[in-house]
Design an enzyme around this catalytic site. Sequence first.
Site, PDB file in Angstrom:
ATOM      1  N   CYS A 198       0.834  -1.200   0.000  1.00  0.00           N
ATOM      2  CA  CYS A 198       0.000   0.000   0.000  1.00  0.00           C
ATOM      3  C   CYS A 198       0.873   1.256   0.000  1.00  0.00           C
ATOM      4  O   CYS A 198       2.073   1.198   0.196  1.00  0.00           O
ATOM      5  CB  CYS A 198      -0.894   0.004   1.237  1.00  0.00           C
ATOM      6  SG  CYS A 198      -2.019  -1.389   1.323  1.00  0.00           S
ATOM      7  N   GLY A 212       1.427  -1.880   5.988  1.00  0.00           N
ATOM      8  CA  GLY A 212       2.129  -2.985   6.610  1.00  0.00           C
ATOM      9  C   GLY A 212       1.184  -4.146   6.771  1.00  0.00           C
ATOM     10  O   GLY A 212       0.069  -4.148   6.231  1.00  0.00           O
TER      11      GLY A 212
END
Length: 126
Positions: free
Chosen positions: A2, A76
């Site tokens: 991301c 993450g």
Amino acid sequence: MCGIAGFIGYKKISKSYLIETLNLMKNRGPDAQSYREYNYKDFNVYLLHSRLKIIDLGDAANQPITIGDYTLIFNGEIYNYIELKEKLIKECPQYADQFTTDSDCEVLIHLYKEYGVNFIKKCKKY
């Protein structure tokens, strides 16, 4: 992986600039892009997220994710998020009905809501 971006300050950022920034981040997360804007008097906060769907593939897990007064952008993966969620529900049963996704990010928000900045210690403990 991301992509996240943000701005905190007194400058007002135009919607077109925010969209342009999200478009530049699309290669980091092609599945969903969004942002949240918060203003208090002359102070502004912008949280931008470009998502690559890995864990929870549903749109409800898109970010920024907001629950009540709490908003999170995160880049993450929390590998033990299921165990963290189970421990939180065991310690605080009121959370059993509050989860609406299978997202690791939602687990982080609920941990923060319950324990504040000490939620990091909970993550390390489990």
